[in-house]
Design a protein around this motif. Structure first.
Motif, PDB file in Angstrom:
ATOM      1  N   GLN A   4       1.236   3.904  -3.174  1.00 34.73           N
ATOM      2  CA  GLN A   4       0.635   5.212  -2.924  1.00 34.73           C
ATOM      3  C   GLN A   4       1.383   6.330  -3.657  1.00 34.73           C
ATOM      4  OE1 GLN A   4      -2.234   5.706  -1.138  1.00 34.73           O
ATOM      5  NE2 GLN A   4      -2.149   7.826  -1.848  1.00 34.73           N
ATOM      6  N   GLY A   5       0.675   7.029  -4.547  1.00 35.11           N
ATOM      7  CA  GLY A   5       1.265   8.155  -5.256  1.00 35.11           C
ATOM      8  C   GLY A   5       2.223   7.774  -6.372  1.00 35.11           C
ATOM      9  N   THR A  53      -4.464   0.269  -5.808  1.00 35.97           N
ATOM     10  CA  THR A  53      -5.192   1.369  -5.187  1.00 35.97           C
ATOM     11  C   THR A  53      -4.218   2.374  -4.572  1.00 35.97           C
ATOM     12  OG1 THR A  53      -7.041  -0.086  -4.683  1.00 35.97           O
ATOM     13  CG2 THR A  53      -6.901   1.975  -3.441  1.00 35.97           C
ATOM     14  N   GLY A  54      -4.374   3.621  -4.929  1.00 36.22           N
ATOM     15  CA  GLY A  54      -3.493   4.665  -4.409  1.00 36.22           C
ATOM     16  C   GLY A  54      -2.509   5.181  -5.422  1.00 36.22           C
ATOM     17  N   ALA A  55      -2.294   4.431  -6.527  1.00 33.29           N
ATOM     18  CA  ALA A  55      -1.426   4.942  -7.588  1.00 33.29           C
ATOM     19  C   ALA A  55      -2.073   6.150  -8.240  1.00 33.29           C
ATOM     20  CB  ALA A  55      -1.167   3.860  -8.625  1.00 33.29           C
ATOM     21  N   LYS A  56      -1.270   7.022  -8.822  1.00 33.42           N
ATOM     22  CA  LYS A  56      -1.795   8.250  -9.425  1.00 33.42           C
ATOM     23  C   LYS A  56      -2.693   7.923 -10.626  1.00 33.42           C
ATOM     24  CE  LYS A  56       1.795  11.584  -8.140  1.00 33.42           C
ATOM     25  NZ  LYS A  56       2.825  12.513  -8.661  1.00 33.42           N
ATOM     26  N   ALA A  99       0.826  -1.212   0.000  1.00 34.77           N
ATOM     27  CA  ALA A  99       0.000   0.000   0.000  1.00 34.77           C
ATOM     28  C   ALA A  99       0.856   1.257   0.000  1.00 34.77           C
ATOM     29  CB  ALA A  99      -0.933  -0.016   1.205  1.00 34.77           C
ATOM     30  N   SER A 100       1.899   1.276   0.831  1.00 38.68           N
ATOM     31  CA  SER A 100       2.744   2.475   0.901  1.00 38.68           C
ATOM     32  C   SER A 100       3.604   2.632  -0.347  1.00 38.68           C
ATOM     33  CB  SER A 100       3.634   2.422   2.148  1.00 38.68           C
ATOM     34  OG  SER A 100       4.566   1.357   2.071  1.00 38.68           O
TER      35      SER A 100
END
Length: 373
Positions: free
Chosen positions: A65-66, A82-85, A61-62
């Motif tokens: 993220q982004g 989930t969390g990718a740009k 997840a981390s």
């Protein structure tokens, strides 16, 4: 520009899409690298090595993220991104023909999926070609797998107790994997012969010290498709090829089959009847088993025996050499992204020649013409 490197989750997949070597190179370009914990463990790349190269280590997840770019060996499931740009690039081997549902899912999620196996076979893209780098290792490993199953020695040995004859090895399909199989079998001391539907490969076979086995009397058939791949042959050629191969197979100890046609099932090269003519104890390695197989009776993921002949059908053969396969694969990815790196924008910017060839999805749509319909 954040680049995420994920741990592979496909069964039996031991490779990783970046190594400490390529992480260091990406960092030098100005990218931020995040590597999922234990991503390289199966290939003997420790987390500390990635950290020393400048990456941050974290859970999926981390890491995602982004992320602007997500690197994988095999394409990750959309649910894990989930969390990718929005519009993030997914750069991996994506199996577009075999897993169309995942391609559609990438499009629906708004990702730009770049299939590395669609890399055009042109001079400037040679260092980016994952199919060639991984096939090279597969051809090498196929011969080692054959040697492990074969109950005799490969080279001729002259001893005080008598002479051991050299094994006879026949390679069917002389692409990258086939050429490496020829070279490896020769290094091990086998008598090697090879065949292909492309007449241009005769010179390559001879250059490696092997004997070419070719249909000579069917004119006007070259078998050369786009990008150097073979095409399907005419019925006349197929009949002549089958007769030639049948006579040759009966004399062989080891057979390596490598024939693939992109987007289609692997062509059948060896029938059950032909297997029955081979000597008991012979070994056939089918490198196309995951695409339907070149050998009748081959089973993906298993070593089976028919008529006293062992048929080796290992899945994902490059992953059986995970450290080297990962090193080559990750260099392919770095060579690709770095070749298009725009220093002013701090990110890669693709041109049409390569971008259009490998881009599967963009702006919510499947855009690759090879997947049309």
């Amino acid at each position: 520009m954040k680049i995420a490197v994920l741990k592979e989750t496909a069964p039996g997949e031991r490779r990783v899409a970046a190594t400490p070597e390529t992480v260091k190179k990406f960092v030098a370009l100005g990218a931020e690298l995040a590597v999922e914990r234990d991503a390289g463990a199966a290939a003997a790349f420790a987390d500390q090595g990635y950290a020393d190269a400048g990456a941050t280590i974290g859970d999926r997840a981390s890491v995602v993220q982004g992320a602007d770019i997500v690197l994988g060996v095999q394409g990750p499931d959309v649910a894990s991104l989930t969390g990718a740009k929005p519009g993030a690039w997914i750069v991996a081997g994506l199996n577009p023909f075999g897993d169309r549902a995942r391609v559609d899912a990438y499009a629906a999620a708004g990702f730009e999926a770049l299939a590395m196996e669609f890399m055009p076979r042109i001079t400037r893209a040679q260092s980016m070609d994952i199919l060639s780098s991984q096939s090279n290792l597969a051809g090498y490993k196929a011969v080692l797998d054959a040697a492990a199953e074969y109950g005799r020695a490969f080279p001729m040995m002259m001893t005080a107790a008598g002479t051991v004859s050299a094994a006879k090895c026949f390679v069917m399909g002389v692409g990258v994997a086939g050429l490496q199989a020829i070279a490896t079998a020769r290094r091990l001391g086998a008598q090697v012969s090879a065949t292909d539907v492309r007449s241009a490969t005769k010179e390559q076979i001879l250059s490696l010290g092997a004997k070419p086995i070719f249909v000579e009397n069917v004119a006007g058939i070259e078998g050369e498709g786009s990008g150097g791949y073979a095409t399907e042959m005419s019925p006349e050629y197929q009949k002549a090829q089958a007769e030639l191969v049948s006579g040759h197979l009966a004399k062989q100890d080891i057979v390596i089959t490598t024939a693939l046609i992109p987007g289609r099932p692997a062509p059948r090269l060896i029938s059950d009847a032909q297997l029955a003519t081979m000597r008991p104890g012979s070994v056939v390695v089918d490198l196309a088993v995951e695409q339907g197989g070149n050998v009748e009776g081959a089973v993906a993921g298993e070593v089976v025996e028919r008529h006293g002949v062992k048929i080796v059908g290992h899945r994902n053969v490059p992953s059986r050499l995970p450290a080297d396969a990962s090193a080559l694969f990750s260099r392919n990815l770095f060579n690709f992204l770095s070749a298009f790196w725009d220093k002013d924008q701090g990110r890669p910017v693709l041109d049409a020649e390569i971008g259009d060839a490998i881009r599967l999805t963009k702006d919510g749509k499947v855009v690759n013409e090879r997947l049309a319909g």
